[in-house]
Scaffold this motif. Structure first.
Motif, PDB file in Angstrom:
ATOM      1  N   GLN A   1      28.637  58.690  18.925  1.00 21.74           N
ATOM      2  CA  GLN A   1      29.032  59.907  19.614  1.00 21.74           C
ATOM      3  C   GLN A   1      27.770  60.675  19.982  1.00 21.74           C
ATOM      4  O   GLN A   1      26.792  60.685  19.230  1.00 21.74           O
ATOM      5  CB  GLN A   1      29.930  60.762  18.714  1.00 21.74           C
ATOM      6  CG  GLN A   1      31.284  60.129  18.436  1.00 21.74           C
ATOM      7  CD  GLN A   1      32.195  61.043  17.633  1.00 21.74           C
ATOM      8  OE1 GLN A   1      31.875  62.197  17.388  1.00 21.74           O
ATOM      9  NE2 GLN A   1      33.344  60.519  17.226  1.00 21.74           N
ATOM     10  N   LEU A   2      27.776  61.314  21.139  1.00 22.86           N
ATOM     11  CA  LEU A   2      26.557  61.958  21.636  1.00 22.86           C
ATOM     12  C   LEU A   2      25.956  62.972  20.657  1.00 22.86           C
ATOM     13  O   LEU A   2      24.727  63.025  20.515  1.00 22.86           O
ATOM     14  CB  LEU A   2      26.819  62.615  22.996  1.00 22.86           C
ATOM     15  CG  LEU A   2      27.150  61.647  24.145  1.00 22.86           C
ATOM     16  CD1 LEU A   2      27.255  62.412  25.466  1.00 22.86           C
ATOM     17  CD2 LEU A   2      26.106  60.541  24.249  1.00 22.86           C
ATOM     18  N   PRO A   3      26.753  63.782  19.950  1.00 18.99           N
ATOM     19  CA  PRO A   3      26.141  64.711  18.992  1.00 18.99           C
ATOM     20  C   PRO A   3      25.390  64.007  17.862  1.00 18.99           C
ATOM     21  O   PRO A   3      24.530  64.619  17.220  1.00 18.99           O
ATOM     22  CB  PRO A   3      27.338  65.504  18.453  1.00 18.99           C
ATOM     23  CG  PRO A   3      28.367  65.413  19.530  1.00 18.99           C
ATOM     24  CD  PRO A   3      28.204  64.046  20.108  1.00 18.99           C
TER      25      PRO A   3
ATOM     26  N   GLY B   1      21.658  51.662  28.131  1.00 17.48           N
ATOM     27  CA  GLY B   1      22.586  51.913  29.221  1.00 17.48           C
ATOM     28  C   GLY B   1      22.991  53.370  29.335  1.00 17.48           C
ATOM     29  O   GLY B   1      22.497  54.244  28.625  1.00 17.48           O
ATOM     30  N   PRO B   2      23.954  53.634  30.236  1.00 16.41           N
ATOM     31  CA  PRO B   2      24.381  55.022  30.482  1.00 16.41           C
ATOM     32  C   PRO B   2      25.337  55.519  29.408  1.00 16.41           C
ATOM     33  O   PRO B   2      25.932  54.738  28.661  1.00 16.41           O
ATOM     34  CB  PRO B   2      25.087  54.917  31.839  1.00 16.41           C
ATOM     35  CG  PRO B   2      25.636  53.518  31.859  1.00 16.41           C
ATOM     36  CD  PRO B   2      24.620  52.670  31.137  1.00 16.41           C
ATOM     37  N   GLU B   3      25.492  56.831  29.355  1.00 13.95           N
ATOM     38  CA  GLU B   3      26.498  57.428  28.482  1.00 13.95           C
ATOM     39  C   GLU B   3      27.887  57.078  29.012  1.00 13.95           C
ATOM     40  O   GLU B   3      28.071  56.846  30.204  1.00 13.95           O
ATOM     41  CB  GLU B   3      26.325  58.949  28.438  1.00 13.95           C
ATOM     42  CG  GLU B   3      24.972  59.405  27.921  1.00 13.95           C
ATOM     43  CD  GLU B   3      24.782  60.902  28.059  1.00 13.95           C
ATOM     44  OE1 GLU B   3      25.749  61.589  28.488  1.00 13.95           O
ATOM     45  OE2 GLU B   3      23.683  61.391  27.767  1.00 13.95           O
TER      46      GLU B   3
ATOM     47  N   HIS C   1      29.904  59.014  24.424  1.00 15.84           N
ATOM     48  CA  HIS C   1      29.308  58.029  23.523  1.00 15.84           C
ATOM     49  C   HIS C   1      28.068  57.398  24.156  1.00 15.84           C
ATOM     50  O   HIS C   1      27.884  57.425  25.377  1.00 15.84           O
ATOM     51  CB  HIS C   1      30.310  56.918  23.182  1.00 15.84           C
ATOM     52  CG  HIS C   1      31.317  57.293  22.140  1.00 15.84           C
ATOM     53  ND1 HIS C   1      32.360  58.138  22.393  1.00 15.84           N
ATOM     54  CD2 HIS C   1      31.428  56.914  20.830  1.00 15.84           C
ATOM     55  CE1 HIS C   1      33.107  58.267  21.293  1.00 15.84           C
ATOM     56  NE2 HIS C   1      32.549  57.543  20.334  1.00 15.84           N
ATOM     57  N   GLN C   2      27.247  56.818  23.313  1.00 11.58           N
ATOM     58  CA  GLN C   2      26.040  56.113  23.744  1.00 11.58           C
ATOM     59  C   GLN C   2      25.912  54.816  22.948  1.00 11.58           C
ATOM     60  O   GLN C   2      25.944  54.821  21.717  1.00 11.58           O
ATOM     61  CB  GLN C   2      24.793  56.975  23.492  1.00 11.58           C
ATOM     62  CG  GLN C   2      23.468  56.270  23.745  1.00 11.58           C
ATOM     63  CD  GLN C   2      23.192  56.106  25.224  1.00 11.58           C
ATOM     64  OE1 GLN C   2      23.062  57.098  25.923  1.00 11.58           O
ATOM     65  NE2 GLN C   2      23.095  54.871  25.685  1.00 11.58           N
ATOM     66  N   GLN C   3      25.784  53.698  23.650  1.00 10.05           N
ATOM     67  CA  GLN C   3      25.515  52.428  22.979  1.00 10.05           C
ATOM     68  C   GLN C   3      24.081  52.452  22.455  1.00 10.05           C
ATOM     69  O   GLN C   3      23.149  52.854  23.156  1.00 10.05           O
ATOM     70  CB  GLN C   3      25.701  51.256  23.955  1.00 10.05           C
ATOM     71  CG  GLN C   3      25.411  49.892  23.371  1.00 10.05           C
ATOM     72  CD  GLN C   3      26.471  49.441  22.377  1.00 10.05           C
ATOM     73  OE1 GLN C   3      27.603  49.929  22.412  1.00 10.05           O
ATOM     74  NE2 GLN C   3      26.113  48.519  21.491  1.00 10.05           N
TER      75      GLN C   3
ATOM     76  N   THR D   1      13.983  57.843  27.844  1.00  8.94           N
ATOM     77  CA  THR D   1      14.946  58.058  26.766  1.00  8.94           C
ATOM     78  C   THR D   1      14.617  57.183  25.568  1.00  8.94           C
ATOM     79  O   THR D   1      14.637  57.633  24.416  1.00  8.94           O
ATOM     80  CB  THR D   1      16.374  57.763  27.259  1.00  8.94           C
ATOM     81  OG1 THR D   1      16.673  58.607  28.372  1.00  8.94           O
ATOM     82  CG2 THR D   1      17.383  58.012  26.159  1.00  8.94           C
ATOM     83  N   GLU D   2      14.308  55.918  25.818  1.00 12.38           N
ATOM     84  CA  GLU D   2      13.929  55.007  24.734  1.00 12.38           C
ATOM     85  C   GLU D   2      12.604  55.432  24.123  1.00 12.38           C
ATOM     86  O   GLU D   2      12.421  55.363  22.898  1.00 12.38           O
ATOM     87  CB  GLU D   2      13.829  53.580  25.267  1.00 12.38           C
ATOM     88  CG  GLU D   2      15.152  52.979  25.691  1.00 12.38           C
ATOM     89  CD  GLU D   2      14.990  51.635  26.365  1.00 12.38           C
ATOM     90  OE1 GLU D   2      15.985  50.901  26.454  1.00 12.38           O
ATOM     91  OE2 GLU D   2      13.861  51.305  26.802  1.00 12.38           O
TER      92      GLU D   2
END
Length: 235
Positions: free
Chosen positions: A43-45, A59-61, A69-71, A86-87
């Motif tokens: 989850q993004l938080p 990848g994208p959200e 969510h974010q993988q 981002t990485e």
């Protein structure tokens, strides 16, 4: 398949390191099973929480059950490629957060846009202000340019000179180095062959791969000069 599904800590017990301990236990279980990597859907938080433990976003959200969510994925046995900002922010945050007592940073001009990212700054402040003995060794190429730019790390250095040490390369061979590197004493590293770019390679808990980088940084450090002029506060 090694996928981490759901993690939860009761609200009254959050903020005490229980989640990190649980996640580390899962990582060790994955190692014992011989898994090459551990994926999860955060989850993004909670994305920064997983990033601090070396899980990199992929990848994208996306949205699942109305929640962003974010993988994310952590490699256990191999080097991971860093291809985006981002990485880069995630792995930099992880290396600083996971450091025990020592951090090494080789950066020509303190990487604007990376070292001043909020998650990185939070990890740096946590590291340098911890009660235990800590040491951050920073190798730069142009101390004068850094002083004029007023990087956030410079302000920390001026307040905590016993924890953060700056040196500027002096040897012509070292001045020709175009690379950048961040590593800690937990076997984590992030190396960029072309220092002004963010793409590079990284690893978490692979001391055999990080040790040659540390040995190289130690040699450069020994040949470099102390940046005593950066100690003065701009008042």
């Amino acid at each position: 398949d090694g996928r981490i599904g759901r993690m939860a800590v009761l609200a009254a017990y959050r903020g005490h390191g229980i989640g990190e301990a649980l996640l580390e236990a899962l990582v060790q279980a994955g190692r014992q099973l011989g898994l090459a990597e551990l994926p999860l859907h955060a989850q993004l938080p909670a994305r920064d929480f997983y990033a601090r433990q070396g899980f990199l976003p992929e990848g994208p959200e996306c949205e699942e059950a109305g929640i962003g969510h974010q993988q994310m994925r952590r490699r256990l046995q191999a080097v991971a490629a860093i291809d985006s900002r981002t990485e880069a922010v995630a792995i930099t945050t992880a290396i600083i957060h996971r450091a025990r007592r020592r951090l090494w940073l080789h950066s020509r001009q303190l990487d604007p846009g990376l070292l001043d990212a909020p998650p990185v700054q939070a990890a740096l402040r946590r590291f340098v202000t911890a009660r235990h003995d800590k040491q951050l060794r920073v190798i730069v190429h142009d101390a004068a340019a850094i002083a004029s730019a007023g990087a956030p790390l410079l302000a920390l250095f001026q307040r905590l000179p016993s924890v953060i040490q700056f040196r500027e390369v002096a040897d012509p061979i070292d001045r020709a180095l175009a690379s950048a590197c961040l590593l800690n004493d937990a076997g984590d590293f992030y190396f960029r062959l072309i220092g002004h770019r963010l793409d590079g390679e990284s690893a978490i808990a692979l001391p055999a791969r990080s040790q040659p980088f540390e040995q190289q940084l130690q040699r450069v450090w020994d040949r470099s000069r102390e940046c005593s002029e950066l100690r003065a506060l701009g008042i």
